[in-house]
Design a protein around this motif. Structure first.
Motif, PDB file in Angstrom:
ATOM      1  N   GLU A   1       6.220  -2.294  -7.456  1.00  0.00           N
ATOM      2  CA  GLU A   1       5.330  -3.195  -6.705  1.00  0.00           C
ATOM      3  C   GLU A   1       5.767  -4.656  -6.766  1.00  0.00           C
ATOM      4  O   GLU A   1       5.183  -5.504  -6.121  1.00  0.00           O
ATOM      5  CB  GLU A   1       3.871  -3.055  -7.166  1.00  0.00           C
ATOM      6  CG  GLU A   1       3.616  -3.442  -8.594  1.00  0.00           C
ATOM      7  CD  GLU A   1       3.673  -2.281  -9.567  1.00  0.00           C
ATOM      8  OE1 GLU A   1       3.164  -2.466 -10.692  1.00  0.00           O
ATOM      9  OE2 GLU A   1       4.197  -1.222  -9.246  1.00  0.00           O
TER      10      GLU A   1
ATOM     11  N   LEU B   1       0.838  -1.204   0.000  1.00  0.00           N
ATOM     12  CA  LEU B   1       0.000   0.000   0.000  1.00  0.00           C
ATOM     13  C   LEU B   1       0.873   1.254   0.000  1.00  0.00           C
ATOM     14  O   LEU B   1       0.604   2.192  -0.761  1.00  0.00           O
ATOM     15  CB  LEU B   1      -0.944  -0.013   1.206  1.00  0.00           C
ATOM     16  CG  LEU B   1      -1.908   1.165   1.301  1.00  0.00           C
ATOM     17  CD1 LEU B   1      -2.821   1.209   0.071  1.00  0.00           C
ATOM     18  CD2 LEU B   1      -2.732   1.071   2.582  1.00  0.00           C
TER      19      LEU B   1
ATOM     20  N   LEU C   1      -2.265   3.096  -7.219  1.00  0.00           N
ATOM     21  CA  LEU C   1      -3.159   2.216  -6.480  1.00  0.00           C
ATOM     22  C   LEU C   1      -4.388   1.862  -7.324  1.00  0.00           C
ATOM     23  O   LEU C   1      -4.752   0.689  -7.443  1.00  0.00           O
ATOM     24  CB  LEU C   1      -3.594   2.866  -5.159  1.00  0.00           C
ATOM     25  CG  LEU C   1      -4.585   2.071  -4.317  1.00  0.00           C
ATOM     26  CD1 LEU C   1      -3.994   0.737  -3.896  1.00  0.00           C
ATOM     27  CD2 LEU C   1      -5.008   2.878  -3.095  1.00  0.00           C
ATOM     28  N   GLN C   2      -4.988   2.843  -7.938  1.00  0.00           N
ATOM     29  CA  GLN C   2      -6.177   2.601  -8.754  1.00  0.00           C
ATOM     30  C   GLN C   2      -5.857   1.683  -9.934  1.00  0.00           C
ATOM     31  O   GLN C   2      -6.613   0.766 -10.250  1.00  0.00           O
ATOM     32  CB  GLN C   2      -6.751   3.925  -9.247  1.00  0.00           C
ATOM     33  CG  GLN C   2      -8.057   3.766  -9.987  1.00  0.00           C
ATOM     34  CD  GLN C   2      -8.650   5.111 -10.380  1.00  0.00           C
ATOM     35  OE1 GLN C   2      -8.098   6.168 -10.091  1.00  0.00           O
ATOM     36  NE2 GLN C   2      -9.788   5.061 -11.060  1.00  0.00           N
ATOM     37  N   GLU C   3      -4.718   1.887 -10.552  1.00  0.00           N
ATOM     38  CA  GLU C   3      -4.292   1.048 -11.676  1.00  0.00           C
ATOM     39  C   GLU C   3      -4.142  -0.415 -11.234  1.00  0.00           C
ATOM     40  O   GLU C   3      -4.583  -1.331 -11.920  1.00  0.00           O
ATOM     41  CB  GLU C   3      -2.960   1.562 -12.222  1.00  0.00           C
ATOM     42  CG  GLU C   3      -2.301   0.666 -13.243  1.00  0.00           C
ATOM     43  CD  GLU C   3      -0.856   1.082 -13.524  1.00  0.00           C
ATOM     44  OE1 GLU C   3      -0.071   0.191 -13.899  1.00  0.00           O
ATOM     45  OE2 GLU C   3      -0.522   2.260 -13.365  1.00  0.00           O
ATOM     46  N   ARG C   4      -3.527  -0.637 -10.065  1.00  0.00           N
ATOM     47  CA  ARG C   4      -3.311  -2.001  -9.580  1.00  0.00           C
ATOM     48  C   ARG C   4      -4.622  -2.664  -9.142  1.00  0.00           C
ATOM     49  O   ARG C   4      -4.793  -3.869  -9.329  1.00  0.00           O
ATOM     50  CB  ARG C   4      -2.294  -2.009  -8.443  1.00  0.00           C
ATOM     51  CG  ARG C   4      -0.887  -1.673  -8.893  1.00  0.00           C
ATOM     52  CD  ARG C   4      -0.377  -2.595  -9.958  1.00  0.00           C
ATOM     53  NE  ARG C   4      -0.254  -3.950  -9.459  1.00  0.00           N
ATOM     54  CZ  ARG C   4       0.214  -4.973 -10.131  1.00  0.00           C
ATOM     55  NH1 ARG C   4       0.629  -4.812 -11.366  1.00  0.00           N
ATOM     56  NH2 ARG C   4       0.276  -6.166  -9.602  1.00  0.00           N
ATOM     57  N   ILE C   5      -5.535  -1.899  -8.563  1.00  0.00           N
ATOM     58  CA  ILE C   5      -6.844  -2.461  -8.209  1.00  0.00           C
ATOM     59  C   ILE C   5      -7.574  -2.878  -9.478  1.00  0.00           C
ATOM     60  O   ILE C   5      -8.144  -3.973  -9.550  1.00  0.00           O
ATOM     61  CB  ILE C   5      -7.671  -1.459  -7.372  1.00  0.00           C
ATOM     62  CG1 ILE C   5      -7.043  -1.299  -5.984  1.00  0.00           C
ATOM     63  CG2 ILE C   5      -9.128  -1.912  -7.270  1.00  0.00           C
ATOM     64  CD1 ILE C   5      -7.651  -0.194  -5.149  1.00  0.00           C
ATOM     65  N   HIS C   6      -7.531  -2.034 -10.493  1.00  0.00           N
ATOM     66  CA  HIS C   6      -8.146  -2.365 -11.776  1.00  0.00           C
ATOM     67  C   HIS C   6      -7.490  -3.610 -12.381  1.00  0.00           C
ATOM     68  O   HIS C   6      -8.170  -4.497 -12.909  1.00  0.00           O
ATOM     69  CB  HIS C   6      -8.052  -1.180 -12.739  1.00  0.00           C
ATOM     70  CG  HIS C   6      -8.604  -1.475 -14.093  1.00  0.00           C
ATOM     71  ND1 HIS C   6      -9.954  -1.581 -14.344  1.00  0.00           N
ATOM     72  CD2 HIS C   6      -7.984  -1.726 -15.273  1.00  0.00           C
ATOM     73  CE1 HIS C   6     -10.139  -1.889 -15.616  1.00  0.00           C
ATOM     74  NE2 HIS C   6      -8.953  -1.973 -16.202  1.00  0.00           N
ATOM     75  N   TYR C   7      -6.171  -3.680 -12.306  1.00  0.00           N
ATOM     76  CA  TYR C   7      -5.437  -4.845 -12.832  1.00  0.00           C
ATOM     77  C   TYR C   7      -5.874  -6.117 -12.114  1.00  0.00           C
ATOM     78  O   TYR C   7      -6.103  -7.146 -12.753  1.00  0.00           O
ATOM     79  CB  TYR C   7      -3.925  -4.638 -12.671  1.00  0.00           C
ATOM     80  CG  TYR C   7      -3.109  -5.835 -13.098  1.00  0.00           C
ATOM     81  CD1 TYR C   7      -2.892  -6.113 -14.449  1.00  0.00           C
ATOM     82  CD2 TYR C   7      -2.571  -6.701 -12.150  1.00  0.00           C
ATOM     83  CE1 TYR C   7      -2.145  -7.219 -14.838  1.00  0.00           C
ATOM     84  CE2 TYR C   7      -1.827  -7.813 -12.532  1.00  0.00           C
ATOM     85  CZ  TYR C   7      -1.619  -8.067 -13.873  1.00  0.00           C
ATOM     86  OH  TYR C   7      -0.894  -9.160 -14.252  1.00  0.00           O
ATOM     87  N   PHE C   8      -6.004  -6.079 -10.781  1.00  0.00           N
ATOM     88  CA  PHE C   8      -6.417  -7.243 -10.005  1.00  0.00           C
ATOM     89  C   PHE C   8      -7.830  -7.680 -10.399  1.00  0.00           C
ATOM     90  O   PHE C   8      -8.085  -8.875 -10.617  1.00  0.00           O
ATOM     91  CB  PHE C   8      -6.359  -6.950  -8.502  1.00  0.00           C
ATOM     92  CG  PHE C   8      -6.852  -8.090  -7.656  1.00  0.00           C
ATOM     93  CD1 PHE C   8      -6.080  -9.226  -7.489  1.00  0.00           C
ATOM     94  CD2 PHE C   8      -8.095  -8.026  -7.045  1.00  0.00           C
ATOM     95  CE1 PHE C   8      -6.539 -10.289  -6.718  1.00  0.00           C
ATOM     96  CE2 PHE C   8      -8.563  -9.080  -6.274  1.00  0.00           C
ATOM     97  CZ  PHE C   8      -7.785 -10.211  -6.114  1.00  0.00           C
ATOM     98  N   ILE C   9      -8.738  -6.733 -10.488  1.00  0.00           N
ATOM     99  CA  ILE C   9     -10.127  -7.059 -10.870  1.00  0.00           C
ATOM    100  C   ILE C   9     -10.158  -7.669 -12.267  1.00  0.00           C
ATOM    101  O   ILE C   9     -10.824  -8.686 -12.496  1.00  0.00           O
ATOM    102  CB  ILE C   9     -11.026  -5.811 -10.774  1.00  0.00           C
ATOM    103  CG1 ILE C   9     -11.170  -5.395  -9.304  1.00  0.00           C
ATOM    104  CG2 ILE C   9     -12.391  -6.062 -11.421  1.00  0.00           C
ATOM    105  CD1 ILE C   9     -11.821  -4.042  -9.097  1.00  0.00           C
TER     106      ILE C   9
END
Length: 152
Positions: A132, A92, A101-109
């Protein structure tokens, strides 16, 4: 070693397993063998799913397995949880400092949606020298330091 070479050498893991089983046998006699085995197997059983998706490397799991041989099943379970929490905190901090952070959350989803749609496992970690992609051995080290200091 992991920070410099991107891997944990098997020779060190084997040495740690040998020392771990020796320590358990010295402490518990013949009962040290199952105590060592239980501690060594817990990380493999618990973290195998993350390895399948290449979210965690085999060296990380082998390192935790060697630690489990020393610590025992109960303590290595706590070490795993502590390592994951510390890893999440470090991640984090990195994601906030890199402002992605938003890019990685989108990548995970997207990754999870692709897996659910296709059923195909692909490596989760993006290639390249990305911030990361730091080694999980770092939070494991911090968790072991907390264990040694009597935190858990």
């Amino acid at each position: 070693m992991d920070l410099v070479y991107g891997r944990v050498a098997n020779e060190w893991i084997i040495l740690a397993w040998v020392i771990g089983i020796s320590r358990q046998v010295q402490s518990l006699g013949i009962w040290g063998v199952p105590a060592f085995a239980a501690g060594a197997v817990v990380p493999i059983a618990v973290l195998y799913g993350l390895f399948l998706f290449r979210m965690l490397g085999a060296g990380d799991i082998k390192l935790l397995s060697a630690l489990g041989g020393f610590m025992g099943a109960g303590s290595v379970w706590k070490c795993i949880i502590c390592s994951i929490i510390l890893g999440a905190m470090i991640s984090l901090a990195i994601l906030l400092s890199c402002k992605n952070l938003q890019e990685r959350i989108h990548y995970f989803i997207q990754y999870m949606c692709d897996y659910m749609r296709t059923g195909r496992r692909t490596p989760y970690i993006l290639k390249g020298n990305r911030m990361e992609n730091y080694p999980f051995t770092v939070p494991v080290l911090f968790a072991v330091m907390l264990y040694t200091g009597g935190f858990y």
